[in-house]
Design a protein around this motif. Sequence first.
Motif, PDB file in Angstrom:
ATOM      1  N   CYS A 276       3.594  10.548  -9.435  1.00 20.29           N
ATOM      2  CA  CYS A 276       2.991  11.097 -10.729  1.00 20.29           C
ATOM      3  C   CYS A 276       2.262  12.548 -10.447  1.00 20.29           C
ATOM      4  O   CYS A 276       2.434  13.163 -11.622  1.00 20.29           O
ATOM      5  CB  CYS A 276       2.135  10.082 -11.105  1.00 20.29           C
ATOM      6  N   ILE A 277       1.418  12.604  -9.485  1.00 17.71           N
ATOM      7  CA  ILE A 277       0.731  14.040  -9.257  1.00 17.71           C
ATOM      8  C   ILE A 277       1.762  15.101  -9.054  1.00 17.71           C
ATOM      9  O   ILE A 277       1.659  15.990  -9.669  1.00 17.71           O
ATOM     10  CB  ILE A 277      -0.201  13.797  -8.371  1.00 17.71           C
ATOM     11  N   ALA A 278       2.806  14.861  -8.212  1.00 14.49           N
ATOM     12  CA  ALA A 278       3.813  15.895  -8.157  1.00 14.49           C
ATOM     13  C   ALA A 278       4.477  16.291  -9.460  1.00 14.49           C
ATOM     14  O   ALA A 278       4.651  17.431  -9.541  1.00 14.49           O
ATOM     15  CB  ALA A 278       4.800  15.386  -7.335  1.00 14.49           C
ATOM     16  N   VAL A 279       4.654  15.447 -10.343  1.00 13.27           N
ATOM     17  CA  VAL A 279       5.363  15.763 -11.679  1.00 13.27           C
ATOM     18  C   VAL A 279       4.518  16.627 -12.285  1.00 13.27           C
ATOM     19  O   VAL A 279       4.724  17.413 -13.241  1.00 13.27           O
ATOM     20  CB  VAL A 279       5.943  14.484 -12.311  1.00 13.27           C
ATOM     21  N   LEU A 280       3.096  16.245 -12.338  1.00  8.99           N
ATOM     22  CA  LEU A 280       2.052  16.937 -13.265  1.00  8.99           C
ATOM     23  C   LEU A 280       1.904  18.156 -12.731  1.00  8.99           C
ATOM     24  O   LEU A 280       1.603  18.995 -13.468  1.00  8.99           O
ATOM     25  CB  LEU A 280       0.745  15.969 -13.158  1.00  8.99           C
ATOM     26  N   MET A 281       2.055  18.321 -11.463  1.00  9.43           N
ATOM     27  CA  MET A 281       1.869  19.725 -10.809  1.00  9.43           C
ATOM     28  C   MET A 281       2.936  20.494 -10.681  1.00  9.43           C
ATOM     29  O   MET A 281       3.027  21.654 -10.431  1.00  9.43           O
ATOM     30  CB  MET A 281       1.342  19.374  -9.267  1.00  9.43           C
ATOM     31  N   GLY A 282       3.937  19.925 -11.026  1.00  7.64           N
ATOM     32  CA  GLY A 282       5.508  20.576 -10.998  1.00  7.64           C
ATOM     33  C   GLY A 282       5.943  20.873  -9.866  1.00  7.64           C
ATOM     34  O   GLY A 282       6.862  21.855  -9.516  1.00  7.64           O
TER      35      GLY A 282
ATOM     36  N   ARG B 180      10.083  17.742  -8.897  1.00  4.88           N
ATOM     37  CA  ARG B 180      10.132  16.989 -10.029  1.00  4.88           C
ATOM     38  C   ARG B 180      11.165  15.928 -10.094  1.00  4.88           C
ATOM     39  O   ARG B 180      11.013  14.791 -10.306  1.00  4.88           O
ATOM     40  CB  ARG B 180      10.062  17.857 -11.373  1.00  4.88           C
ATOM     41  N   ARG B 181      12.263  16.452  -9.811  1.00  9.81           N
ATOM     42  CA  ARG B 181      13.476  15.356  -9.838  1.00  9.81           C
ATOM     43  C   ARG B 181      13.416  14.408  -8.667  1.00  9.81           C
ATOM     44  O   ARG B 181      13.658  13.198  -9.070  1.00  9.81           O
ATOM     45  CB  ARG B 181      14.863  16.251  -9.537  1.00  9.81           C
ATOM     46  N   THR B 182      12.987  14.912  -7.663  1.00 15.09           N
ATOM     47  CA  THR B 182      12.715  13.553  -6.571  1.00 15.09           C
ATOM     48  C   THR B 182      11.741  12.766  -6.899  1.00 15.09           C
ATOM     49  O   THR B 182      11.860  11.429  -6.723  1.00 15.09           O
ATOM     50  CB  THR B 182      12.642  14.479  -5.105  1.00 15.09           C
ATOM     51  N   ALA B 183      10.597  13.132  -7.357  1.00 21.31           N
ATOM     52  CA  ALA B 183       9.462  12.357  -7.867  1.00 21.31           C
ATOM     53  C   ALA B 183       9.691  11.513  -8.986  1.00 21.31           C
ATOM     54  O   ALA B 183       9.413  10.346  -8.876  1.00 21.31           O
ATOM     55  CB  ALA B 183       8.130  13.285  -8.202  1.00 21.31           C
ATOM     56  N   LEU B 184      10.594  11.924  -9.946  1.00 20.88           N
ATOM     57  CA  LEU B 184      10.780  11.116 -10.978  1.00 20.88           C
ATOM     58  C   LEU B 184      11.884  10.129 -10.575  1.00 20.88           C
ATOM     59  O   LEU B 184      11.774   8.926 -11.183  1.00 20.88           O
ATOM     60  CB  LEU B 184      11.528  11.787 -12.001  1.00 20.88           C
ATOM     61  N   ALA B 185      12.687  10.398  -9.482  1.00 22.65           N
ATOM     62  CA  ALA B 185      13.556   9.532  -9.195  1.00 22.65           C
ATOM     63  C   ALA B 185      12.854   8.231  -8.244  1.00 22.65           C
ATOM     64  O   ALA B 185      13.184   7.110  -8.340  1.00 22.65           O
ATOM     65  CB  ALA B 185      14.581  10.084  -8.181  1.00 22.65           C
ATOM     66  N   LEU B 186      11.836   8.728  -7.453  1.00 21.51           N
ATOM     67  CA  LEU B 186      10.935   7.696  -6.775  1.00 21.51           C
ATOM     68  C   LEU B 186      10.354   6.852  -7.701  1.00 21.51           C
ATOM     69  O   LEU B 186      10.151   5.549  -7.702  1.00 21.51           O
ATOM     70  CB  LEU B 186      10.006   8.293  -5.736  1.00 21.51           C
ATOM     71  N   LEU B 187       9.799   7.328  -8.694  1.00 26.90           N
ATOM     72  CA  LEU B 187       9.070   6.669  -9.940  1.00 26.90           C
ATOM     73  C   LEU B 187      10.133   5.708 -10.422  1.00 26.90           C
ATOM     74  O   LEU B 187       9.602   4.438 -10.813  1.00 26.90           O
ATOM     75  CB  LEU B 187       8.347   7.753 -10.888  1.00 26.90           C
ATOM     76  N   LEU B 188      11.103   6.177 -10.847  1.00 24.97           N
ATOM     77  CA  LEU B 188      12.028   5.084 -11.689  1.00 24.97           C
ATOM     78  C   LEU B 188      12.313   4.169 -10.845  1.00 24.97           C
ATOM     79  O   LEU B 188      12.488   2.789 -11.210  1.00 24.97           O
ATOM     80  CB  LEU B 188      13.298   5.919 -11.680  1.00 24.97           C
TER      81      LEU B 188
ATOM     82  N   HIS C 111       0.830  -1.148  -0.070  1.00 27.56           N
ATOM     83  CA  HIS C 111       0.191   0.088   0.072  1.00 27.56           C
ATOM     84  C   HIS C 111       0.849   1.299  -0.020  1.00 27.56           C
ATOM     85  O   HIS C 111       0.630   2.320  -0.755  1.00 27.56           O
ATOM     86  CB  HIS C 111      -0.795  -0.029   1.168  1.00 27.56           C
ATOM     87  N   LEU C 112       2.071   1.131   0.651  1.00 31.69           N
ATOM     88  CA  LEU C 112       2.888   2.283   0.630  1.00 31.69           C
ATOM     89  C   LEU C 112       3.632   2.557  -0.672  1.00 31.69           C
ATOM     90  O   LEU C 112       3.628   3.735  -0.978  1.00 31.69           O
ATOM     91  CB  LEU C 112       4.092   2.007   1.807  1.00 31.69           C
ATOM     92  N   ALA C 113       3.772   1.497  -1.225  1.00 36.58           N
ATOM     93  CA  ALA C 113       4.332   1.779  -2.934  1.00 36.58           C
ATOM     94  C   ALA C 113       3.302   2.084  -3.670  1.00 36.58           C
ATOM     95  O   ALA C 113       3.708   3.060  -4.367  1.00 36.58           O
ATOM     96  CB  ALA C 113       4.891   0.476  -3.414  1.00 36.58           C
ATOM     97  N   LEU C 114       2.083   2.056  -3.617  1.00 35.59           N
ATOM     98  CA  LEU C 114       1.085   2.177  -4.391  1.00 35.59           C
ATOM     99  C   LEU C 114       0.995   3.843  -4.079  1.00 35.59           C
ATOM    100  O   LEU C 114       0.806   4.732  -5.008  1.00 35.59           O
ATOM    101  CB  LEU C 114      -0.277   1.649  -4.020  1.00 35.59           C
ATOM    102  N   VAL C 115       0.872   4.301  -2.840  1.00 36.60           N
ATOM    103  CA  VAL C 115       0.698   5.595  -2.624  1.00 36.60           C
ATOM    104  C   VAL C 115       1.740   6.437  -3.060  1.00 36.60           C
ATOM    105  O   VAL C 115       1.826   7.669  -3.594  1.00 36.60           O
ATOM    106  CB  VAL C 115       0.465   5.811  -1.216  1.00 36.60           C
ATOM    107  N   ILE C 116       2.821   6.009  -2.876  1.00 38.06           N
ATOM    108  CA  ILE C 116       4.138   6.692  -3.196  1.00 38.06           C
ATOM    109  C   ILE C 116       4.363   7.214  -4.832  1.00 38.06           C
ATOM    110  O   ILE C 116       4.556   7.999  -5.475  1.00 38.06           O
ATOM    111  CB  ILE C 116       5.388   6.333  -2.974  1.00 38.06           C
ATOM    112  N   TYR C 117       3.634   5.875  -5.426  1.00 43.09           N
ATOM    113  CA  TYR C 117       3.945   5.866  -7.069  1.00 43.09           C
ATOM    114  C   TYR C 117       2.892   6.905  -7.469  1.00 43.09           C
ATOM    115  O   TYR C 117       3.214   7.722  -8.173  1.00 43.09           O
ATOM    116  CB  TYR C 117       3.722   4.591  -7.389  1.00 43.09           C
ATOM    117  N   ALA C 118       1.620   6.984  -6.828  1.00 39.22           N
ATOM    118  CA  ALA C 118       0.522   7.749  -7.618  1.00 39.22           C
ATOM    119  C   ALA C 118       0.931   9.224  -7.040  1.00 39.22           C
ATOM    120  O   ALA C 118       0.638  10.397  -7.964  1.00 39.22           O
ATOM    121  CB  ALA C 118      -0.680   7.180  -6.926  1.00 39.22           C
ATOM    122  N   ALA C 119       1.334   9.433  -5.748  1.00 38.68           N
ATOM    123  CA  ALA C 119       1.891  10.873  -5.533  1.00 38.68           C
ATOM    124  C   ALA C 119       2.826  11.542  -6.333  1.00 38.68           C
ATOM    125  O   ALA C 119       2.972  12.559  -6.515  1.00 38.68           O
ATOM    126  CB  ALA C 119       2.064  10.682  -3.901  1.00 38.68           C
TER     127      ALA C 119
END
Length: 303
Positions: A82-88, A91-99, A72-80
Motif C-alpha cells: 500500500c505504501i509503495a503504491v502511494l509513494m509511486g 506500482r504494478r508489482t505492489a498492486l499485484a501483491l495486494l490483489l 506477520h509476513l503477510a501483514l508487512v507485505i500488505y502494508a508495504a
Amino acid sequence: MNPIDRFLHHFDPHPAWANALRTGLCATLLVAILLLWEDFPMIYGANRFVDTPLLALKQDFPAIVLGPFTQHLALVIYAASCIAVLMGYWRRTALALLLILHQLIFTGNTLFAYGFDYLAASALYYAFLIPANPVSSWHSPLLRVVQLHLCAVYAVGGINKAFGAGWWDGTALWKAVIQPGYPGISISIMEQLPGACWVLGGWLVVVIELTYPILIWRSAARKRFLWLIMSLHAAIGLLMGLYLFSALMIALNIAAFHYPYLPLAKQCIPSILPMVKPLRAQTLSSETPAETSEADTNTPQNA
C-alpha cells in the motif's frame, strides 16, 4: 459509428483519474490493515478463534491458512505494498501483491468478508489494469467499466430496497442505525428522532440509489449528485460506523465521475506534472523593424 464503440473508446479522460483511484484505494486499505493489525492473528492467523474443522462442517474453507510466521509476513507485505503504491514505487508489482493477498486472506475467508472486501478486490483489479502510459487508448474503456460497475452497484441496491417494505416505512433504516455493534452516533440520540425522519430517510436512500445510474451521466447534475452521494456515504460512516466502506465508495466516486470530467488546468493530483506554459505566438503583423528593443539600439559600435 456504433454508439457502444463511441461510448467505450471515444472518451478522452484525463489520466489523473487513475492516480485518484490508486491513491484513494490504497490509502483506505492501508488504514484498514493498520486498524486490523493487533486482531489479525486472532481472526486470520494461526491462533484464530474459529477452528478449521468447524469451518469444514459448514463447508466453508479458507483460501489459505497462515502460520505464526506467515501471518506477520503477510501483514508487512500488505502494508508495504500500500505504501509503495502511494509513494509511486513499483506500482504494478505492489498492486499485484495486494490483489493476491487480498483475495487469499480477506475475500477467501467468506465467514468474515463483507461488502467492503469485495468492492476493494474489484477496485484492485481495476487499479492493476490501468495502463502505465498516461495517454494510452485503454484508459477510456477501463474507466467506462469502472463507471458502469458503480452504476450497477447502486442500481441493484436501489432495486432490492425498493422491493422491501421496510425502506418505505423507515423500519429498515431504523434497524440499520439503531442495532448494537456499530460504533456510530449514540443510540440515545437517534431514538429521539420522530418516525417521519426515518420514513423520509428511507425514501431518500432508495431514490438516490435508483436515480444514480441516470443522473450521474448528466453533466448538469453530475457535480450536485456527487455531493449528494458522498453525503450519503458520510452519513453511513457516521451513523453506522462503516468508515472504511464509506471512504472506499467516496474514493471510487471521485475517481470515476469527478477527475475524468475536470479541465486539465483544474487537475490537482500531485503525481501529475504541471503543464509547461506554451510559448507566446509571435504575430509578425504587429511588429515592425522600427520596433527594436533598447538593448539592440544601445549595442556598442566598433571604432
